[in-house]
Design a protein around this motif. Sequence first.
Motif, PDB file in Angstrom:
ATOM      1  N   ARG A 153      16.034  89.061  21.217  1.00  0.00           N
ATOM      2  CA  ARG A 153      15.815  89.087  19.771  1.00  0.00           C
ATOM      3  C   ARG A 153      14.383  89.487  19.433  1.00  0.00           C
ATOM      4  NH1 ARG A 153      19.802  84.608  20.223  1.00  0.00           N
ATOM      5  NH2 ARG A 153      21.669  85.696  19.583  1.00  0.00           N
ATOM      6  N   ILE A 196      24.030  68.875  28.093  1.00  0.00           N
ATOM      7  CA  ILE A 196      24.392  70.000  27.223  1.00  0.00           C
ATOM      8  C   ILE A 196      24.043  71.304  27.929  1.00  0.00           C
ATOM      9  CG2 ILE A 196      24.103  71.020  24.946  1.00  0.00           C
ATOM     10  CD1 ILE A 196      23.151  68.332  23.905  1.00  0.00           C
TER      11      ILE A 196
ATOM     12  N   ARG B  28      36.286  70.167  22.872  1.00  0.00           N
ATOM     13  CA  ARG B  28      35.536  71.388  23.186  1.00  0.00           C
ATOM     14  C   ARG B  28      36.390  72.614  22.981  1.00  0.00           C
ATOM     15  NH1 ARG B  28      32.431  71.053  28.699  1.00  0.00           N
ATOM     16  NH2 ARG B  28      32.001  73.219  28.197  1.00  0.00           N
ATOM     17  N   ARG B  32      35.480  75.603  20.466  1.00  0.00           N
ATOM     18  CA  ARG B  32      35.316  76.939  21.043  1.00  0.00           C
ATOM     19  C   ARG B  32      36.243  77.936  20.342  1.00  0.00           C
ATOM     20  NH1 ARG B  32      31.317  79.263  23.750  1.00  0.00           N
ATOM     21  NH2 ARG B  32      31.668  80.665  22.048  1.00  0.00           N
ATOM     22  N   ASP B  36      34.972  81.090  18.088  1.00  0.00           N
ATOM     23  CA  ASP B  36      35.273  82.479  18.437  1.00  0.00           C
ATOM     24  C   ASP B  36      35.957  83.177  17.268  1.00  0.00           C
ATOM     25  OD1 ASP B  36      34.150  82.275  20.904  1.00  0.00           O
ATOM     26  OD2 ASP B  36      36.026  81.964  21.995  1.00  0.00           O
ATOM     27  N   PRO B 329      25.136  77.650  20.433  1.00  0.00           N
ATOM     28  CA  PRO B 329      25.691  77.243  21.722  1.00  0.00           C
ATOM     29  C   PRO B 329      25.729  75.718  21.899  1.00  0.00           C
ATOM     30  CG  PRO B 329      23.489  78.167  22.027  1.00  0.00           C
ATOM     31  CD  PRO B 329      23.884  78.407  20.587  1.00  0.00           C
ATOM     32  N   VAL B 330      24.831  75.022  21.241  1.00  0.00           N
ATOM     33  CA  VAL B 330      24.832  73.565  21.365  1.00  0.00           C
ATOM     34  C   VAL B 330      25.942  72.959  20.499  1.00  0.00           C
ATOM     35  CG1 VAL B 330      23.509  71.448  20.964  1.00  0.00           C
ATOM     36  CG2 VAL B 330      22.396  73.450  21.975  1.00  0.00           C
ATOM     37  N   ARG B 333      29.326  73.240  21.900  1.00  0.00           N
ATOM     38  CA  ARG B 333      29.662  72.392  23.034  1.00  0.00           C
ATOM     39  C   ARG B 333      29.876  70.940  22.620  1.00  0.00           C
ATOM     40  NH1 ARG B 333      28.307  76.837  24.298  1.00  0.00           N
ATOM     41  NH2 ARG B 333      28.822  77.902  26.211  1.00  0.00           N
ATOM     42  N   ALA B 373      20.216  82.337  17.974  1.00  0.00           N
ATOM     43  CA  ALA B 373      21.492  82.854  17.459  1.00  0.00           C
ATOM     44  C   ALA B 373      21.652  82.492  15.984  1.00  0.00           C
ATOM     45  CB  ALA B 373      22.652  82.283  18.269  1.00  0.00           C
TER      46      ALA B 373
END
Lengths: 256, 481
Positions: A153, A196, B28, B32, B36, B329-330, B333, B373
């Motif tokens: 990025r 995590i 999860r 997920r 998506d 991403p955290v 999850r 992100a």
Amino acid sequence: MQTRTYPPKPSNVYLFGTCLIDLFVPQAGMDAVRLMEREGVSVHFPQDQSCCGQPAYTSGDAEAARKVARAQMDLFKQDWPIVVPSGSCGGMMHEHWPKLFAGDPVYGPKAVALAVRVFELAEFIVNVLRPDYSRARAEPCKVALHTSCSARREMGTRGHGLSLLASLPGVEVVEHVRESECCGFGGTFSLRHPDISGAIVRDKVDSIAGTGCQRFITADCGCMLNISTAAQHRGVGVAGTHMASFVCERLAGESA
Amino acid sequence: MSKHPMQFVPSADFKERARGALDDDKLRKSFRGAMDFLQAKRRNQFSDEEERESLRDLGSAIRKYALANLPDLLEQLERKLTANGIQVHWAETAAEANAIVLDIMQRNAARRMIKGKSMASEEIELNHYLGEHGMECVESDMGEYIVQLAGEKPSHIVMPAIHKNKADVAKLFEEHIPDTPYTEDVDELIQTGRRALRQRFMEADVGLSGVNFAVAETGTLWLIENEGNGRLSTTVPPVHVAIMGMEKVVAKLDHVVPLVSLLTRSATGQAVTTYFNLISSPRRPGELDGPREVHLVLLDNGRSQAYADEQLRSTLQCIRCGACMNHCPVYGRIGGHAYGTTYPGPIGKILSPHLLGLDEAGDLPFASTLCGACSEVCPVRIPIPDLLIRLRNEAKRNPNETVATPLRGQGAKHSAAERVVWQFWSGAFKSPKAWAALRWGATRLRAFTPGAQAGWTQHRTPLKPAPRSLHDLLKDKGQPE
Ligand code: SF4
């Protein structure tokens, strides 16, 4: 990320080796030197260098980060490009040093002046050195590419990595699912939140393994060590190779 | 009620809850799959990169402009709304906001409230408070209704029941709605929910809603939704109470258009939602329907702390689209509940410290890889990783240090031991001699590298230094300096 303008090919550059490469993957640094010397550039390595300060910076200790960053800032006296074989460290110097020293009458302007001279290795090779790799080994080889998120990025490393790999005959880059998703490293995050981080890297290992490639190429040592050691821990046959080392490998025995 | 109304479980237990969520395969998978799906939908909406980026520029500029003029715009909004016949109430705290709503209900001899979707009302735990005072609140957004039946909290700011699958919903409906057989047919489930709620709309004395944007120039409240429950909640009951965080004001009607486009495309990947409700007054003489009273509660609840700081102010640019969590991403999850706060995910990590204090929410800014992100998709360009780093600094700050405008709970995560580690680290790395000695030790004594490395080796093989450092190798090679 802004589009950068690139200087003409210089006669001299500095290498900033980064602390992770220094201690854990020194061959990547050696290979980076080799690739630049191959193009007739003289590579200078100030022996007093250590670390860009990123670990403390992202952990919330700006003062500790400044102390370490400051110690690097006077090492690059000539006006040469500073090449960093690790995207996230390059991003730290290019993007975050100016923020870290904003308001500092001495180091503020210095950080800004340095930032424009910092290039990630693949970026520098592709846009400044523009080598000819057409005589490299040609036997087919499939690899996956992983780019550090912050580097992608901040420094656009995905594009540079792809261009560099595309310049190598026979190399095919296979995309993996959710390629752009983080590998879970995050510096001290991996230690602070091992569970995590572990769950994220597990998925990353699976997604690379899912391509059928045993091997992924990256220009970021943090991610590389994270993914490779996590794969090893589970006995999954996936391992990372640093971009510089991979290119050198393809150039080995280059026909004259 | 917990000490802080917004916090339904202590965030200090974040790690433990995260671990629980990580072990829950079903959870999860739900997250997920949903992520998506939502990522793909958003991507399809923004296929033209140039258009997307210029729209984000515009959205960010509009929000920045509104914040730069916030006090004036809020005054103007109040003037316009009042002139339009909407009663405006200011609440500095969650408790004040709750009391205001209760008072409105009591003055109207009301007992039953039907609620459209409102995160601000979740933030102040309005349902709980009103319930304690003998009022009945029913959520009418399908997702909110589901989590209310389950006795839970939303796990996502746009899709509150994203953690539930069809089987969960089928079980809940069978259990809680009379004469409902178990079915996993989604259309049938929706019909069941709608029928159950329809009755509640007719019976309600008060309708409550959130607000997406409040337009200062015209005194208009914008409400965006898909199910029509927002329209019913704001038109059927005789009294309508809207509640919003004070940052949601924008200057002009024109300004809402790009924000709406950004919001719906970023949130659910829709070009436009089914309903836009523009509310500008109670029922006027001669009109056949609409509430006879409309109220707006303007909520501060810690927002002015973020507002006061030039850098942290950008937190308030948020238009609550949820894209940051859909791409995190955290969050992907551990899901939304693990955060323990009303707002989960990246926006929660930068907002909760202002609403709750760093003493209560100071762990959250650290629960991020800083991958970026979130800021890459944020429609109003909030630099979330930079704000996380800033909040980490504030949380770690020495509590004895005096700063011009301290944040609530500043220094709550200060640890003398960790400070020592960083002092040692900076000492080693700022001195070439010390770093050389360390390198020497690490490479020569590599055989003694510990096999267990705190945190790292839980999921990875140990890191081992190379036999020779890059410094040494290049020195041997005679590399110029
Ligand atoms: S921070 Fe940005 S991406 Fe996240 S909810 Fe707010 S507007 Fe959306």
